[in-house]
Scaffold this active site. Structure first.
Site, mmCIF file in Angstrom:
data_model
loop_
_atom_site.group_PDB
_atom_site.id
_atom_site.type_symbol
_atom_site.label_atom_id
_atom_site.label_comp_id
_atom_site.label_asym_id
_atom_site.label_seq_id
_atom_site.Cartn_x
_atom_site.Cartn_y
_atom_site.Cartn_z
ATOM 1 N N GLU A 1 60.316 -46.714 -42.997
ATOM 2 C CA GLU A 1 59.570 -45.684 -42.681
ATOM 3 C C GLU A 1 59.236 -44.911 -43.729
ATOM 4 O OE1 GLU A 1 57.113 -42.911 -41.064
ATOM 5 O OE2 GLU A 1 57.907 -44.738 -39.793
ATOM 6 N N ASN B 1 57.649 -47.528 -48.673
ATOM 7 C CA ASN B 1 56.131 -47.956 -48.436
ATOM 8 C C ASN B 1 56.394 -49.246 -48.130
ATOM 9 O OD1 ASN B 1 53.775 -48.703 -48.581
ATOM 10 N ND2 ASN B 1 53.044 -46.908 -50.222
ATOM 11 N N ASP C 1 61.350 -53.668 -38.714
ATOM 12 C CA ASP C 1 60.106 -52.954 -38.000
ATOM 13 C C ASP C 1 59.528 -52.047 -39.312
ATOM 14 O OD1 ASP C 1 58.486 -51.950 -35.640
ATOM 15 O OD2 ASP C 1 60.056 -50.197 -35.539
ATOM 16 N N ASP D 1 49.336 -46.282 -38.468
ATOM 17 C CA ASP D 1 48.447 -45.263 -38.738
ATOM 18 C C ASP D 1 47.059 -45.905 -38.764
ATOM 19 O OD1 ASP D 1 46.959 -42.981 -39.488
ATOM 20 O OD2 ASP D 1 48.777 -42.207 -40.510
ATOM 21 N N LYS E 1 38.759 -43.222 -40.995
ATOM 22 C CA LYS E 1 37.779 -43.315 -41.779
ATOM 23 C C LYS E 1 37.540 -44.457 -42.743
ATOM 24 C CE LYS E 1 37.514 -38.195 -42.405
ATOM 25 N NZ LYS E 1 37.710 -36.863 -43.096
#
Length: 293
Positions: free
Chosen positions: A138, A165, A112, A190, A194
């Site tokens: 995570e 990462n 995950d 996430d 922008k």
């Protein structure tokens, strides 16, 4: 609806539809559909008399885990967003000794990516002992530390969390794993709205290629987001691969909308972000792919 009755009914439904491994994702999607309908109707019925918040629903759906929040961590403040391109996240995660973190490191693996608090993965691991291993990646270290304490408290030996990462570390981690990579999930990553920050999104071409290359034939990829732009970005990248077939082309009986988004989460339980988003009336955009031989 009485809360205790709702809890009992939900637990009975979960026990029935998750007495199997993720190898049976397709067959139990119909069970999940009925469970999800019950869950959503229960939420709406309970919301007014009990003034439920979305956090209450998260605790409600994950009550089976019996997690302890009295952890020796002091006050934990967790950032919602981080910049994965910063130098502090550029070092690849150290490959663990798989024999130390899993009781049987040859079992099929689910990864995950961006596992958050880890509760979603723990719920799966608790229901599939000696059947599957689960690895949560995570980028927020405090969440990983708390998840590790929870796993230790629950005495689970088929789940592990890594501060990593995923864009940098996924490939070397899964290629070092002794067993087959059977399932990868990227759930509500996430969005980095922008345009100049799109390069911060977790799903970049190297990661996409590593996922497709390392999934075994028959392995599956589950993606979802409550942000249409992000879901479309993920979908476009994976739709390019002929080796991946969306599940509705393999099983037309699975409920999808006219745009090809799955109507239900096929995993047996909703993620925390999913619960929050649906509570607020947002739509969840889901795709489930299967790698061909």
């Amino acid at each position: 609806m009485n809360l205790s009755v709702a809890t009992m009914n939900m637990k009975m439904c979960r026990s029935f539809c998750f007495s199997c491994s993720f190898e049976m994702l397709l067959p139990f999607s119909s069970f999940r559909s009925s469970f999800s309908s019950f869950s959503h109707s229960s939420s709406s019925q309970l919301q007014q008399p009990h003034h439920l918040r979305s956090s209450d629903l998260v605790a409600f759906e994950y009550s089976d885990l019996n997690l302890s929040y009295n952890l020796d961590q002091g006050h934990v403040r967790i950032r919602q967003h981080v910049n994965p391109l910063s130098a502090s996240f550029s070092v690849p995660a150290q490959v663990p000794d798989w024999n130390m973190v899993f009781a049987d490191p040859t079992l099929p693996l689910m990864v995950d990516i961006g596992c958050g608090s880890g509760r979603f993965l723990m719920w799966l691991a608790k229901r599939n002992p000696k059947v599957s291993n689960y690895l949560g990646l995570e980028i927020r270290q405090k969440l990983v530390k708390r998840a590790e304490l929870w796993v230790k408290d629950m005495s689970l030996d088929n789940i592990h969390f890594l501060f990593a990462n995923a864009t940098i570390s996924f490939k070397q981690l899964v290629e070092s794993y002794p067993g087959p990579l059977r399932l990868v999930s990227i759930l509500c990553p996430d969005p980095h709205f922008k345009k100049r920050h799109h390069k911060r999104r977790v799903l970049q071409k190297p990661l996409v290629g590593a996922i497709v290359d390392n999934l075994i034939p028959g392995g599956q990829l589950f993606i979802q987001s409550d942000v249409l732009e992000v879901a479309l970005d993920m979908r476009v990248q994976f739709d390019e691969f002929d080796a991946l077939k969306h599940i509705d082309t393999l099983n037309p009986a699975l409920p999808c909308d006219d745009e090809g988004w799955l109507l239900r989460n096929p995993m047996g339980i909703r993620t925390e972000r999913e619960i929050h988003a649906e509570f607020e009336g947002a739509k969840i955009y889901r795709r489930l792919y299967q790698k061909q031989t």
